[in-house]
Design an enzyme around this catalytic site. Structure first.
Site, short mmCIF file in Angstrom:
data_model
loop_
_atom_site.label_atom_id
_atom_site.label_comp_id
_atom_site.label_asym_id
_atom_site.label_seq_id
_atom_site.Cartn_x
_atom_site.Cartn_y
_atom_site.Cartn_z
N CYS A 9 -4.75 5.93 -4.13
CA CYS A 9 -4.04 4.64 -4.16
C CYS A 9 -2.63 4.90 -4.67
CB CYS A 9 -4.77 3.65 -5.05
SG CYS A 9 -3.93 2.05 -5.19
N ASN A 44 -6.93 -4.26 -8.94
CA ASN A 44 -7.27 -2.86 -8.69
C ASN A 44 -7.50 -2.18 -10.03
OD1 ASN A 44 -6.51 -2.57 -5.63
ND2 ASN A 44 -4.79 -3.63 -6.57
N CYS A 78 0.86 -1.19 0.00
CA CYS A 78 0.00 0.00 0.00
C CYS A 78 0.89 1.23 0.00
CB CYS A 78 -0.92 0.00 1.22
SG CYS A 78 -1.93 1.50 1.35
N ARG A 87 -9.25 -3.28 -5.14
CA ARG A 87 -9.63 -4.67 -4.85
C ARG A 87 -9.76 -4.85 -3.33
NH1 ARG A 87 -5.29 -9.43 -5.96
NH2 ARG A 87 -4.16 -8.06 -4.55
N ASN A 146 0.15 4.57 -0.06
CA ASN A 146 -0.23 5.59 0.91
C ASN A 146 0.00 5.09 2.33
OD1 ASN A 146 -1.19 7.67 -0.91
ND2 ASN A 146 -2.91 6.32 -1.36
#
Length: 260
Positions: A203, A176, A69, A195, A71
Site C-alpha cells: 500500500c 486502512n 492509491c 479498507r 501503487n
C-alpha cells in the site's frame, strides 16, 4: 470491455482507459474476485482531465471508491507512457484527493519505476483503541490510515485485527490499518489491511503514512530515503520537515484481458 492487469509490489488492479460505467460497483466486485473473476485488489479507470494530464478513479474489491492509491498511480504513469497516450516523463494525475505529480524513470522506452509527490501527510495525535493494547496514530495521505508500531510485525494476526481496526468506532467511514516494525533508522517493515480490500501485498499511501509517523516520532530521519519493506517488495519514502512525502517504486504489466 478490454482491461489490463498491472501491479505495483503485488498491489494489483485491473486498468481501463475510458469512462466509468454505471455498474462499476458490481463490476469491480465481480472482476476482482480471485476465484471466479480476473482477481485483483480492485479496478482503476484512466481518462482525460481538464485539470491535469490524466485522471484516475480507484474502486476497491468491495466496490467502494478510494480517493488515492500510491501503487496504482505509479502503474497509471507506466500505462499512459508505454501505451503512447503521452511522451512526457513528468505527469500530473487528477485523483479524488487532488492532483499528484509523477516522475517516470524510463530506460529504452520502458518505465521501470516512478517517483510520486504524495503531498503532505497529516499526522494526528495517538489514539488508544482500547483493544489488544493497540495505540494507533491516525494519518491522512489522501486516504485515512491508522499506523500501529509493533516489535513483531510478522506474527500480527492481521486477518483478525485488521477488520477490527478498519471498523473501529473512532474511524468514521473506516480506515486502512498498517502494522509497522522499525528495523533501523532508515528501514521499516510494514504489513497492511486495506479498507475495502483486506490484506494486500503493498500500500503506497500506507507506506507514506507509516514513514511520516516514524519520522515525526524520531525513529527515522527527515529528508532521508527510508526503505519500507512490504509483503510484495520495497518502496523508498522520503519525508521532509513539513511532512511532504515522496514515494518511489516499481510498476509492471501482468496481462491483457476481455470481459465476456
Amino acid at each position: 470491455m478490454h482491461f489490463t492487469k498491472m501491479e505495483g509490489l503485488g498491489n494489483d488492479y485491473l486498468y481501463v482507459y475510458g469512462e466509468v460505467p454505471e455498474d462499476i460497483k458490481d463490476l469491480s466486485i465481480k472482476l476482482s474476485e480471485r476465484h471466479f473473476g480476473a482477481g485483483s485488489d480492485g479496478m482503476i479507470y484512466i481518462n482525460a482531465s481538464k485539470k491535469a494530464d490524466f485522471s484516475m478513479r480507484i474502486f476497491n474489491a468491495d466496490g467502494s471508491e478510494a480517493k488515492m492509491c500510491g501503487n496504482g498511480i505509479r502503474c497509471v504513469g507506466k500505462y499512459v507512457y508505454e501505451r503512447g497516450y503521452t511522451d512526457k516523463t513528468v505527469l500530473s494525475i487528477e485523483t479524488q484527493s487532488g492532483t499528484k505529480t509523477l516522475c517516470l524513470h524510463v530506460t529504452n522506452g520502458v518505465v521501470e519505476s516512478v517517483t510520486v509527490d504524495m503531498g503532505r501527510a497529516i499526522v494526528q495525535e495517538d489514539i488508544d483503541l482500547g483493544m489488544h493494547n493497540l495505540i494507533a496514530t491516525p494519518v491522512s495521505t489522501g486516504n485515512p490510515h491508522a499506523v500501529i508500531f509493533t516489535n513483531d510485525v510478522e506474527n500480527i494476526p492481521l486477518s483478525i485485527i485488521g477488520p477490527q481496526v478498519e471498523h473501529h468506532k473512532v474511524f468514521t467511514g473506516g480506515v486502512n490499518c498498517e502494522f509497522v516494525q522499525v528495523l533501523g533508522e532508515r528501514e521499516l517493515r510494514m504489513r497492511v489491511w486495506e479498507r475495502g480490500s483486506g490484506i494486500t501485498m503493498a500500500c503506497g499511501t500506507g507506506a507514506s503514512a507509516s514513514t511520516a509517523v516514524a519520522v515525526t516520532k524520531g525513529y527515522c530521519p527527515y529528508d532521508t530515503p527510508i526503505k519500507v519493506h512490504l509483503d510484495g517488495g520495497t518502496l523508498t519514502i522520503t519525508v521532509d520537515r513539513q511532512c511532504n512525502v515522496m514515494m518511489e517504486g516499481p510498476c509492471s504489466f501482468v496481462y491483457e484481458g476481455e470481459t465476456l
